[in-house]
Design an enzyme around this catalytic site. Structure first.
Site, PDB file in Angstrom:
ATOM      1  N   CYS A 123       7.314  14.889  -7.681  1.00 22.51           N
ATOM      2  CA  CYS A 123       6.464  16.087  -7.788  1.00 22.51           C
ATOM      3  C   CYS A 123       5.540  16.313  -6.600  1.00 22.51           C
ATOM      4  O   CYS A 123       4.930  17.374  -6.490  1.00 22.51           O
ATOM      5  CB  CYS A 123       5.651  16.037  -9.078  1.00 22.51           C
ATOM      6  SG  CYS A 123       4.360  14.767  -9.061  1.00 22.51           S
ATOM      7  N   SER A 182       0.926   0.935  -4.164  1.00 23.23           N
ATOM      8  CA  SER A 182       2.339   0.900  -4.554  1.00 23.23           C
ATOM      9  C   SER A 182       3.233   0.714  -3.333  1.00 23.23           C
ATOM     10  O   SER A 182       2.764   0.697  -2.194  1.00 23.23           O
ATOM     11  CB  SER A 182       2.713   2.210  -5.253  1.00 23.23           C
ATOM     12  OG  SER A 182       2.684   3.272  -4.313  1.00 23.23           O
ATOM     13  N   MET A 183       4.522   0.605  -3.602  1.00 25.71           N
ATOM     14  CA  MET A 183       5.501   0.602  -2.517  1.00 25.71           C
ATOM     15  C   MET A 183       5.345   1.907  -1.732  1.00 25.71           C
ATOM     16  O   MET A 183       5.057   2.947  -2.320  1.00 25.71           O
ATOM     17  CB  MET A 183       6.924   0.525  -3.070  1.00 25.71           C
ATOM     18  CG  MET A 183       7.251  -0.734  -3.840  1.00 25.71           C
ATOM     19  SD  MET A 183       7.749  -2.103  -2.800  1.00 25.71           S
ATOM     20  CE  MET A 183       9.274  -1.530  -2.091  1.00 25.71           C
ATOM     21  N   GLU A 211       2.174  -9.260   1.691  1.00 24.41           N
ATOM     22  CA  GLU A 211       2.949  -9.470   0.462  1.00 24.41           C
ATOM     23  C   GLU A 211       2.357 -10.598  -0.384  1.00 24.41           C
ATOM     24  O   GLU A 211       3.059 -11.480  -0.877  1.00 24.41           O
ATOM     25  CB  GLU A 211       4.425  -9.740   0.781  1.00 24.41           C
ATOM     26  CG  GLU A 211       5.103  -8.656   1.584  1.00 24.41           C
ATOM     27  CD  GLU A 211       5.306  -7.347   0.809  1.00 24.41           C
ATOM     28  OE1 GLU A 211       4.947  -7.262  -0.388  1.00 24.41           O
ATOM     29  OE2 GLU A 211       5.828  -6.394   1.422  1.00 24.41           O
ATOM     30  N   GLN A 239       1.375 -10.767  -3.323  1.00 21.56           N
ATOM     31  CA  GLN A 239       1.835 -10.893  -4.713  1.00 21.56           C
ATOM     32  C   GLN A 239       2.933 -11.935  -4.862  1.00 21.56           C
ATOM     33  O   GLN A 239       3.173 -12.425  -5.955  1.00 21.56           O
ATOM     34  CB  GLN A 239       2.299  -9.542  -5.269  1.00 21.56           C
ATOM     35  CG  GLN A 239       3.620  -9.039  -4.732  1.00 21.56           C
ATOM     36  CD  GLN A 239       3.528  -8.322  -3.393  1.00 21.56           C
ATOM     37  OE1 GLN A 239       2.439  -8.160  -2.838  1.00 21.56           O
ATOM     38  NE2 GLN A 239       4.657  -7.872  -2.867  1.00 21.56           N
TER      39      GLN A 239
END
Length: 191
Positions: free
Chosen positions: A152, A21-22, A93, A95
């Site tokens: 969280c 993920s980022m 990058e 993607q």
């Protein structure tokens, strides 16, 4: 860890993918691997999509501002033209590249080049992003990195978009995205 024994003397290539993920450290890991290769005096060529100008027009820059020089390109076929004599190719990058990238990576590896690709495995909707699933399917090694959920503190593998925009491609950093775990990411859908 990534070197296969080669008793025949011919150079063997392979594909490594760094995904997540980022804010999971993908670019940081790509830069780390590429700098190690440079210390070994191997010829390295590094590419990024021309549309990614968030931190720098030429360099690949991590969110921690670690950087390495790269060549921005708008077409994956250009990698084949510029990869002559390279021992290692780095691509950030992934993607954002066109659908020719998986075949480009395959051709490079077949010709004895180590190819290291970094990119988001999922878009902000939680779906596979661009050519990443196809490159991961062809890869010899896949490293999935995780961020920390800002809600969280658990392991995060989703890129939550904070700005209302339905376009799949929207460049941004902490202003537009935050890492979330599966539970906190899915809370947005229940609201």
């Amino acid at each position: 860890m990534f070197i296969e024994p080669n008793l025949s003397g011919e150079r063997r290539g392979w594909i490594e993918v760094i995904c997540g993920s980022m804010f999971s450290g993908k670019t940081e890991e790509l830069i780390r691997r590429l700098k190690r290769v440079k210390f070994a005096n191997l010829k390295v060529e590094i590419f990024k999509p021309a549309i990614d100008t968030r931190y720098d027009e030429l360099n690949i820059v991590s969110h921690d501002t670690n950087a390495i020089h790269s060549t921005p390109i708008d077409n994956s076929q250009k990698i084949l033209l510029m990869a002559q004599d390279a021992d290692v190719i780095g691509i950030d990058e992934a993607q954002f590249f066109d659908d020719g990238l998986p075949d480009v990576c395959d051709k490079l590896a077949y010709h004895g080049i180590r190819v290291i690709v970094a990119g988001l495995d999922m878009d902000f909707t939680g779906k596979p992003f661009g050519q990443m699933p196809f490159i991961m399917a062809k890869a010899d090694y896949v490293t999935k990195l995780h961020a920390i959920c800002v809600k969280c503190g658990n392991i995060a593998n989703y890129s939550y978009r904070k700005i209302p925009d339905d376009d799949q491609v929207m460049l941004g950093a902490m202003d537009a995205y935050e890492p979330r775990c599966r539970v906190c990411y899915n809370e947005k859908k229940e609201l």
